[in-house]
Motif scaffolding. Structure first.
Motif, mmCIF file in Angstrom:
data_model
loop_
_atom_site.group_PDB
_atom_site.id
_atom_site.type_symbol
_atom_site.label_atom_id
_atom_site.label_comp_id
_atom_site.label_asym_id
_atom_site.label_seq_id
_atom_site.Cartn_x
_atom_site.Cartn_y
_atom_site.Cartn_z
ATOM 1 N N SER A 196 23.836 -6.975 38.749
ATOM 2 C CA SER A 196 24.027 -8.199 37.975
ATOM 3 C C SER A 196 22.801 -8.448 37.096
ATOM 4 C CB SER A 196 24.243 -9.393 38.910
ATOM 5 O OG SER A 196 23.087 -9.595 39.726
ATOM 6 N N GLY A 197 22.990 -9.195 36.047
ATOM 7 C CA GLY A 197 21.872 -9.496 35.170
ATOM 8 C C GLY A 197 22.337 -9.938 33.804
ATOM 9 N N LEU A 198 21.366 -10.221 32.970
ATOM 10 C CA LEU A 198 21.631 -10.643 31.597
ATOM 11 C C LEU A 198 21.528 -9.428 30.684
ATOM 12 C CD1 LEU A 198 22.185 -13.377 30.136
ATOM 13 C CD2 LEU A 198 19.743 -13.416 29.573
ATOM 14 N N TYR A 199 22.580 -9.147 29.955
ATOM 15 C CA TYR A 199 22.639 -7.988 29.078
ATOM 16 C C TYR A 199 22.989 -8.438 27.658
ATOM 17 C CZ TYR A 199 23.113 -5.272 33.438
ATOM 18 O OH TYR A 199 22.924 -4.713 34.686
ATOM 19 N N ASN A 200 22.531 -7.686 26.681
ATOM 20 C CA ASN A 200 22.931 -7.915 25.300
ATOM 21 C C ASN A 200 24.071 -6.970 24.942
ATOM 22 O OD1 ASN A 200 21.135 -9.964 24.543
ATOM 23 N ND2 ASN A 200 19.494 -8.486 24.193
ATOM 24 N N ILE A 201 25.110 -7.514 24.319
ATOM 25 C CA ILE A 201 26.195 -6.670 23.816
ATOM 26 C C ILE A 201 26.427 -7.012 22.348
ATOM 27 C CG2 ILE A 201 27.272 -6.548 26.094
ATOM 28 C CD1 ILE A 201 29.527 -8.333 24.916
ATOM 29 N N GLY A 202 27.210 -6.161 21.693
ATOM 30 C CA GLY A 202 27.400 -6.280 20.255
ATOM 31 C C GLY A 202 26.572 -5.226 19.546
ATOM 32 N N HIS A 203 26.928 -4.935 18.306
ATOM 33 C CA HIS A 203 26.270 -3.861 17.560
ATOM 34 C C HIS A 203 24.795 -4.172 17.359
ATOM 35 C CE1 HIS A 203 26.082 -0.385 14.984
ATOM 36 N NE2 HIS A 203 25.511 -1.096 14.040
ATOM 37 N N GLN A 204 23.931 -3.253 17.822
ATOM 38 C CA GLN A 204 22.494 -3.473 17.734
ATOM 39 C C GLN A 204 21.767 -2.363 16.982
ATOM 40 O OE1 GLN A 204 20.848 -4.609 21.712
ATOM 41 N NE2 GLN A 204 22.979 -4.538 22.407
ATOM 42 N N ALA A 205 22.355 -1.174 16.920
ATOM 43 C CA ALA A 205 21.683 -0.034 16.300
ATOM 44 C C ALA A 205 21.823 -0.080 14.786
ATOM 45 C CB ALA A 205 22.277 1.268 16.845
ATOM 46 N N ALA A 206 21.034 0.762 14.117
ATOM 47 C CA ALA A 206 21.201 0.914 12.675
ATOM 48 C C ALA A 206 22.521 1.611 12.412
ATOM 49 C CB ALA A 206 20.045 1.730 12.100
ATOM 50 N N GLY A 207 23.106 1.342 11.268
ATOM 51 C CA GLY A 207 24.341 2.009 10.903
ATOM 52 C C GLY A 207 25.494 1.049 10.747
ATOM 53 N N PHE A 208 26.620 1.600 10.350
ATOM 54 C CA PHE A 208 27.804 0.806 10.062
ATOM 55 C C PHE A 208 28.391 0.199 11.326
ATOM 56 C CE2 PHE A 208 32.369 0.350 9.844
ATOM 57 C CZ PHE A 208 32.533 -0.396 8.681
ATOM 58 N N ALA A 209 28.927 -0.994 11.194
ATOM 59 C CA ALA A 209 29.741 -1.615 12.236
ATOM 60 C C ALA A 209 30.713 -2.567 11.562
ATOM 61 C CB ALA A 209 28.880 -2.368 13.247
ATOM 62 N N PHE A 210 31.880 -2.737 12.162
ATOM 63 C CA PHE A 210 32.815 -3.738 11.670
ATOM 64 C C PHE A 210 32.312 -5.128 12.037
ATOM 65 C CE2 PHE A 210 35.748 -0.055 12.074
ATOM 66 C CZ PHE A 210 36.185 -0.026 10.750
ATOM 67 N N ASP A 211 32.785 -6.126 11.301
ATOM 68 C CA ASP A 211 32.280 -7.479 11.512
ATOM 69 C C ASP A 211 32.578 -8.007 12.909
ATOM 70 O OD1 ASP A 211 35.014 -7.770 11.126
ATOM 71 O OD2 ASP A 211 34.859 -9.305 9.571
ATOM 72 N N ASN A 212 33.664 -7.538 13.550
ATOM 73 C CA ASN A 212 34.012 -8.059 14.875
ATOM 74 C C ASN A 212 33.116 -7.522 15.983
ATOM 75 O OD1 ASN A 212 34.910 -5.421 15.102
ATOM 76 N ND2 ASN A 212 37.005 -5.940 15.686
ATOM 77 N N GLU A 213 32.202 -6.607 15.669
ATOM 78 C CA GLU A 213 31.286 -6.047 16.662
ATOM 79 C C GLU A 213 30.022 -6.875 16.837
ATOM 80 O OE1 GLU A 213 30.751 -1.695 16.361
ATOM 81 O OE2 GLU A 213 32.355 -1.738 14.859
ATOM 82 N N GLY A 214 29.897 -7.948 16.129
ATOM 83 C CA GLY A 214 28.726 -8.791 16.214
ATOM 84 C C GLY A 214 29.119 -10.253 16.123
ATOM 85 N N PRO A 215 28.112 -11.130 16.215
ATOM 86 C CA PRO A 215 26.686 -10.853 16.383
ATOM 87 C C PRO A 215 26.343 -10.374 17.796
ATOM 88 C CG PRO A 215 27.062 -13.053 15.457
ATOM 89 C CD PRO A 215 28.369 -12.557 15.972
ATOM 90 N N THR A 216 25.198 -9.701 17.901
ATOM 91 C CA THR A 216 24.656 -9.368 19.210
ATOM 92 C C THR A 216 24.405 -10.654 19.985
ATOM 93 O OG1 THR A 216 23.591 -7.420 18.277
ATOM 94 C CG2 THR A 216 22.771 -8.202 20.398
#
Length: 428
Positions: A196-216
């Protein structure tokens, strides 16, 4: 999708070091390569409202570049045909009226030859645009979006074509050289634990992503465990043999209603002949391989199986946390199997990318702080955030360079024609 940011190729993209024109040509060429095995009669078939004919996919992806790049950014552009905007708009209300989706298969004209001429016309104009304005931030961003949009349609072209061929009593093959996997032993089903813990999800790396992948954004997860591999055909046959499709207690109410109304007794494309189960593949009808990942399940079937096994489906956050440390490699389109393959190797988590899209228990909803892009392209993802479930990981027909840990696919829970399967999850 950030329209002001420059194009940066996605993770593990084989075109990452290529120039923008080279990337454009390669993606466009692949769409046409995928159509090379087709007969002329295949191009116009639409076997149900949810699929589109191959001819339509080829034209619609060209319409996208014409509408969002050539018309606004190339003043000298001459449209190929004044009626194509109506025929090949998919769902963009801000762009104008469109031909009804269920009637795409009724269009004998334009001909296949005219559609290929349309593609060549758009490609020539796009080459001119990219050579003259390829450094323009909006042109680069929209071109990136257009290329990833075409990759989505490359996958849809194959999934739709499979459905179109499957309804033919002759069960014709898309390609005769699609290999059948050896029926090797699958690795034991084990669970990999995550604290268990606090994790970040959503697009974080450089490069293309669709808008629904964020915000982190951060999410708190309780202790959870994911199965080390996908559920196999053999394991799903145990569910069938245990009267899984006849036992209401395993099913969500809407799923049980679907079982009753649609007469589901097995995954899509499965059929029994002389007491043996067979599955229709892009290589034609084949005996069910017990070690391959089970495929073409609805969300309802995936959830019912997990319930029957005393487990559950993972949330999309759990899946992304587990997948973020795994290379984006697997049985994707470039492997040319065009069918899920048995698990192999000794990695703790196998088959996270490729083979089958993995249903999650997460509804497709906006992330905190999500804002659609301005203008018509803002309709790309956001307006579908209702009555859909999230799938992760890609499939055996997902183009390379088009998948990443944050990629969110989504379909209605009753959809079965996609290459969709499941991975079990549980608490520990």
């Amino acid at each position: 999708m950030t329209l002001s940011s420059p194009l940066a190729p996605p993770v593990d993209n084989p075109l990452a070091e290529a120039g923008l024109c080279t990337q454009y040509r390669a993606v466009r060429r692949l769409s046409e390569t995928l159509c090379q095995p087709l007969e002329m009669d295949d191009y116009g078939v639409q076997a149900m409202a949810d699929v589109s004919p191959p001819k339509w996919h080829l034209a619609h992806t060209s319409w996208f570049f014409e509408t969002f790049l050539l018309r606004p950014y190339q003043s000298s552009y001459q449209e190929f045909h004044p009626g194509y905007g109506y025929l090949f708009n998919s769902y963009y209300e801000a762009v104008g009226d469109r031909h009804p989706r269920p009637q795409r298969g009724l269009l004998s004209r334009p001909t296949v030859g005219e559609v290929y001429q349309y593609r060549a016309h758009v490609d020539a104009a796009m080459t001119t645009l990219l050579q003259s304005q390829g450094d323009h931030p909006a042109v680069r961003s929209l071109t990136a979006l257009g290329l990833h949009h075409e990759q989505q349609h490359q996958e849809l072209l194959l999934t739709d074509l499979k459905y179109n061929l499957a309804i033919n009593p002759l069960r014709p093959a898309y390609r005769q050289d699609v290999a059948v996997a050896a029926c090797a032993c699958a690795s034991a089903l084990e669970f990999v634990e995550f604290p268990s813990g606090l994790y970040n999800i959503g697009h974080q790396a450089a490069g293309f992503a669709f808008d629904n992948e964020g915000p982190t954004h951060p999410v708190y997860l309780q202790d959870f465990a994911l199965a080390n591999r996908l559920v196999t055909n053999g394991e799903y046959l145990e569910f069938i043999a245990d009267q899984g499709y006849q036992t209401a207690a395993h099913w969500l109410a809407e799923g049980w209603a679907m079982v009753q109304s649609a007469g589901w007794q097995a995954p899509l494309y499965w059929e029994q002949r002389d007491g043996q189960w067979w599955i229709f593949t892009l290589g034609g009808l084949q005996p069910v391989n017990l070690m391959e990942p089970v495929c073409h399940l609805s969300y309802f079937e995936a959830d019912a199986f997990a319930t029957w096994r005393g487990c559950r489906l993972p949330t999309e956050a759990e899946w992304e946390v587990a997948a973020s440390a795994v290379p984006t490699q697997g049985n994707l389109l470039a492997a040319d199997h065009l069918h899920p393959q048995p698990a192999s190797g000794s990695q703790p988590l196998q088959q996270l990318y490729g083979d089958v899209w993995e249903w999650t228990q997460s509804a497709y909803l906006p992330y905190p702080g999500f804002r659609p892009a301005p203008g018509a392209v803002g309709e790309y993802n956001g307006k579908f955030m209702c009555n859909q479930m999230v799938l992760r990981g890609g499939s055996c027909v997902t183009p390379p360079g088009h998948i990443r840990p944050s990629y969110r696919n989504f379909f209605p829970p009753s959809a079965r024609w996609q290459f969709s399967g499941l991975r079990l999850a549980r608490e520990f």
